[in-house]
Scaffold this motif. Structure first.
Motif, PDB file in Angstrom:
ATOM      1  N   ILE A  52       0.853  -1.182   0.000  1.00 10.88           N
ATOM      2  CA  ILE A  52       0.000   0.000   0.000  1.00 10.88           C
ATOM      3  C   ILE A  52       0.892   1.236   0.000  1.00 10.88           C
ATOM      4  CG2 ILE A  52      -0.183   0.064   2.530  1.00 10.88           C
ATOM      5  CD1 ILE A  52      -3.103   1.033   2.138  1.00 10.88           C
ATOM      6  N   ASP A  53       0.536   2.242  -0.783  1.00  7.15           N
ATOM      7  CA  ASP A  53       1.304   3.487  -0.810  1.00  7.15           C
ATOM      8  C   ASP A  53       0.349   4.658  -0.995  1.00  7.15           C
ATOM      9  OD1 ASP A  53       1.140   4.197  -3.785  1.00  7.15           O
ATOM     10  OD2 ASP A  53       1.952   2.169  -3.857  1.00  7.15           O
ATOM     11  N   TYR A  54       0.855   5.854  -0.792  1.00 12.59           N
ATOM     12  CA  TYR A  54      -0.016   7.031  -0.842  1.00 12.59           C
ATOM     13  C   TYR A  54       0.745   8.243  -1.385  1.00 12.59           C
ATOM     14  CZ  TYR A  54       2.515   8.378   3.394  1.00 12.59           C
ATOM     15  OH  TYR A  54       3.508   8.709   4.289  1.00 12.59           O
ATOM     16  N   LYS A  55      -0.047   9.246  -1.782  1.00  6.80           N
ATOM     17  CA  LYS A  55       0.501  10.528  -2.210  1.00  6.80           C
ATOM     18  C   LYS A  55      -0.395  11.625  -1.633  1.00  6.80           C
ATOM     19  CE  LYS A  55       2.117  10.959  -6.343  1.00  6.80           C
ATOM     20  NZ  LYS A  55       2.206  11.059  -7.829  1.00  6.80           N
ATOM     21  N   ILE A  56       0.227  12.597  -1.001  1.00  5.77           N
ATOM     22  CA  ILE A  56      -0.501  13.693  -0.366  1.00  5.77           C
ATOM     23  C   ILE A  56      -0.533  14.915  -1.285  1.00  5.77           C
ATOM     24  CG2 ILE A  56      -0.612  15.254   1.611  1.00  5.77           C
ATOM     25  CD1 ILE A  56      -1.128  12.431   2.427  1.00  5.77           C
ATOM     26  N   THR A  57      -1.726  15.504  -1.444  1.00 10.75           N
ATOM     27  CA  THR A  57      -1.844  16.793  -2.124  1.00 10.75           C
ATOM     28  C   THR A  57      -1.999  17.878  -1.067  1.00 10.75           C
ATOM     29  OG1 THR A  57      -2.915  15.783  -4.039  1.00 10.75           O
ATOM     30  CG2 THR A  57      -3.181  18.162  -3.767  1.00 10.75           C
ATOM     31  N   MET A  58      -1.126  18.872  -1.129  1.00  8.81           N
ATOM     32  CA  MET A  58      -1.124  19.934  -0.117  1.00  8.81           C
ATOM     33  C   MET A  58      -1.960  21.130  -0.567  1.00  8.81           C
ATOM     34  SD  MET A  58       0.862  18.305   1.940  1.00  8.81           S
ATOM     35  CE  MET A  58       1.130  19.553   3.209  1.00  8.81           C
ATOM     36  N   SER A  72       6.838  10.874   2.876  1.00  8.42           N
ATOM     37  CA  SER A  72       7.994  11.458   3.561  1.00  8.42           C
ATOM     38  C   SER A  72       7.828  11.236   5.056  1.00  8.42           C
ATOM     39  CB  SER A  72       8.115  12.949   3.248  1.00  8.42           C
ATOM     40  OG  SER A  72       6.989  13.647   3.735  1.00  8.42           O
ATOM     41  N   ASN A  73       8.730  11.811   5.841  1.00  7.77           N
ATOM     42  CA  ASN A  73       8.699  11.566   7.284  1.00  7.77           C
ATOM     43  C   ASN A  73       7.618  12.360   8.002  1.00  7.77           C
ATOM     44  OD1 ASN A  73      10.852   9.762   7.156  1.00  7.77           O
ATOM     45  ND2 ASN A  73      12.362  11.411   7.267  1.00  7.77           N
ATOM     46  N   PHE A  74       7.454  13.641   7.629  1.00  3.14           N
ATOM     47  CA  PHE A  74       6.531  14.497   8.375  1.00  3.14           C
ATOM     48  C   PHE A  74       5.735  15.402   7.438  1.00  3.14           C
ATOM     49  CE2 PHE A  74      10.032  13.566  11.285  1.00  3.14           C
ATOM     50  CZ  PHE A  74       9.328  13.068  12.382  1.00  3.14           C
ATOM     51  N   TYR A  75       4.509  15.744   7.886  1.00  5.38           N
ATOM     52  CA  TYR A  75       3.642  16.667   7.167  1.00  5.38           C
ATOM     53  C   TYR A  75       3.021  17.628   8.178  1.00  5.38           C
ATOM     54  CZ  TYR A  75       3.762  12.961   3.631  1.00  5.38           C
ATOM     55  OH  TYR A  75       4.159  12.015   2.737  1.00  5.38           O
ATOM     56  N   ILE A  76       2.785  18.872   7.744  1.00 11.18           N
ATOM     57  CA  ILE A  76       2.008  19.812   8.567  1.00 11.18           C
ATOM     58  C   ILE A  76       0.537  19.456   8.376  1.00 11.18           C
ATOM     59  CG2 ILE A  76       1.408  22.221   8.971  1.00 11.18           C
ATOM     60  CD1 ILE A  76       4.145  22.976   7.846  1.00 11.18           C
ATOM     61  N   THR A  77      -0.123  19.020   9.438  1.00  8.79           N
ATOM     62  CA  THR A  77      -1.458  18.441   9.336  1.00  8.79           C
ATOM     63  C   THR A  77      -2.468  19.396   8.709  1.00  8.79           C
ATOM     64  OG1 THR A  77      -0.899  17.330  11.409  1.00  8.79           O
ATOM     65  CG2 THR A  77      -3.148  17.105  10.624  1.00  8.79           C
ATOM     66  N   SER A  78      -2.472  20.633   9.137  1.00  6.30           N
ATOM     67  CA  SER A  78      -3.479  21.584   8.665  1.00  6.30           C
ATOM     68  C   SER A  78      -3.319  21.932   7.193  1.00  6.30           C
ATOM     69  CB  SER A  78      -3.421  22.864   9.501  1.00  6.30           C
ATOM     70  OG  SER A  78      -2.140  23.478   9.377  1.00  6.30           O
ATOM     71  N   LEU A  79      -2.164  21.626   6.596  1.00  6.16           N
ATOM     72  CA  LEU A  79      -1.926  21.950   5.189  1.00  6.16           C
ATOM     73  C   LEU A  79      -2.224  20.785   4.244  1.00  6.16           C
ATOM     74  CD1 LEU A  79       1.389  24.024   5.401  1.00  6.16           C
ATOM     75  CD2 LEU A  79      -0.970  24.851   5.353  1.00  6.16           C
ATOM     76  N   MET A  80      -2.535  19.610   4.797  1.00  2.64           N
ATOM     77  CA  MET A  80      -2.845  18.463   3.943  1.00  2.64           C
ATOM     78  C   MET A  80      -4.254  18.628   3.361  1.00  2.64           C
ATOM     79  SD  MET A  80      -1.193  15.153   5.864  1.00  2.64           S
ATOM     80  CE  MET A  80      -2.366  15.193   7.227  1.00  2.64           C
ATOM     81  N   ASP A  81      -4.385  18.379   2.078  1.00  2.59           N
ATOM     82  CA  ASP A  81      -5.684  18.537   1.410  1.00  2.59           C
ATOM     83  C   ASP A  81      -6.324  17.176   1.135  1.00  2.59           C
ATOM     84  OD1 ASP A  81      -7.852  19.650   0.193  1.00  2.59           O
ATOM     85  OD2 ASP A  81      -6.824  20.157  -1.675  1.00  2.59           O
ATOM     86  N   THR A  82      -5.747  16.404   0.230  1.00  5.18           N
ATOM     87  CA  THR A  82      -6.290  15.078  -0.090  1.00  5.18           C
ATOM     88  C   THR A  82      -5.173  14.042  -0.106  1.00  5.18           C
ATOM     89  OG1 THR A  82      -6.037  15.428  -2.472  1.00  5.18           O
ATOM     90  CG2 THR A  82      -8.175  16.022  -1.481  1.00  5.18           C
ATOM     91  N   MET A  83      -5.572  12.789  -0.025  1.00  2.15           N
ATOM     92  CA  MET A  83      -4.612  11.681  -0.089  1.00  2.15           C
ATOM     93  C   MET A  83      -5.095  10.680  -1.139  1.00  2.15           C
ATOM     94  SD  MET A  83      -3.825   8.768   2.809  1.00  2.15           S
ATOM     95  CE  MET A  83      -2.561   9.633   3.732  1.00  2.15           C
ATOM     96  N   GLN A  84      -4.208  10.338  -2.045  1.00  2.00           N
ATOM     97  CA  GLN A  84      -4.503   9.265  -2.995  1.00  2.00           C
ATOM     98  C   GLN A  84      -3.804   7.996  -2.515  1.00  2.00           C
ATOM     99  OE1 GLN A  84      -3.760   9.962  -7.213  1.00  2.00           O
ATOM    100  NE2 GLN A  84      -3.298   7.785  -7.504  1.00  2.00           N
ATOM    101  N   VAL A  85      -4.555   6.932  -2.360  1.00  2.00           N
ATOM    102  CA  VAL A  85      -4.017   5.674  -1.840  1.00  2.00           C
ATOM    103  C   VAL A  85      -4.107   4.600  -2.924  1.00  2.00           C
ATOM    104  CG1 VAL A  85      -4.203   3.898  -0.050  1.00  2.00           C
ATOM    105  CG2 VAL A  85      -4.765   6.285   0.487  1.00  2.00           C
TER     106      VAL A  85
END
Length: 259
Positions: A52-58, A72-85
């Motif tokens: 399973i893998d994912y890509k984050i759209t900010m 990646s290791n870390f993301y700013i939570t409030s800036l995450m928009d969508t996730m493609q899995v």
């Protein structure tokens, strides 16, 4: 006198041999009608691999140069928009098999206090998908879906502001496949769970996902196979009995009449 003894001995030997042949033929004939099972062993092995893998759209922001962020290791939570899995499941068998398989993607948000669930929310991201295949040696499942992290984050933040309890997001892909093989009584069930976890109320998150998996399994089963009725052997036995019976009768008649 000597000739009579030799003739009597020869006919006695003929009568004995023809009687033995008749007994054998009758035994074969009876055996043709007797149901028989042959014990045997079936060894079935199969290999399962999944990932399973994912890509984050900010969201638009001043910190990320690109709108898309790979794992990646870390993301700013409030800036995450969508996730493609994207996920993949592959099963390869050592023999041809039939299979019914299904999978479903479940999203679950939970908040707990000292191990006790305070609040939970669940929905199906992908409704249950079912399919079946016959006489194959491989199953390949590959699918993808999107998750609106912005909406989930806002919901989690609202709950956190009201209660002070953290909220975790679990995304689980549940895959189940049932295998059956000819002459093999029991069915083989394989179940795998692929997951992604995000602590939504943390300001900076490290997304955890299940590791790529590769499993080899072997099942050994004792089973019995019914032997088929042997038509050719039946016909040969009937023919030999029909031919030997008068020969045997004449041999005994001649033997007892010989003086």
């Amino acid at each position: 006198m000597e000739n009579i003894k030799l003739r009597k001995l020869g006919r006695a030997i003929l009568a004995f041999l023809s009687t033995c042949c008749l007994i054998v033929m009758f035994w074969i004939l009876v055996d043709c009608f007797t149901a028989k099972n042959t014990a045997s062993e079936k060894v079935i092995s199969y290999k399962v691999s999944d990932s399973i893998d994912y890509k984050i759209t900010m969201k638009n922001n001043q910190f990320y140069t690109s709108s898309e962020a790979n794992e990646s290791n870390f993301y700013i939570t409030s800036l995450m928009d969508t996730m493609q899995v994207n996920f993949r499941y592959n099963l390869i068998g050592s023999d041809y098999f039939n299979s019914n398989y299904e999978y479903v993607v479940i999203l679950n948000m939970t908040s707990a206090n000292d191990g006790e669930i305070v609040w939970s929310y669940e929905e199906d991201v992908l409704s249950q998908v079912k399919d079946s295949v016959n006489d194959v040696m491989e199953i390949e499942i590959s699918d993808s879906f999107n998750v609106d992290l912005s909406v989930l984050y806002n919901r989690a933040k609202e709950f956190y502001d009201l209660t002070g309890y953290d909220v975790n997001l679990d995304i689980k892909v549940k895959i189940s496949s049932e295998l059956s093989v000819d002459n093999y009584d029991d069915k083989i069930n394989d179940k795998q769970v692929l997951s992604i976890n995000i602590p939504l109320t943390e300001k900076v998150v490290s997304i955890k996902k299940s590791a790529d998996n590769s499993i080899n399994k072997k099942v050994i089963e004792q089973y019995e196979v019914d032997e088929e009725f042997n038509t050719y052997l039946f016909i040969i036995s009937i023919g030999l009995i029909a031919a030997l019976t008068p020969v045997t009768v004449r041999s005994y008649v001649s033997l007892f009449n010989l003086t």
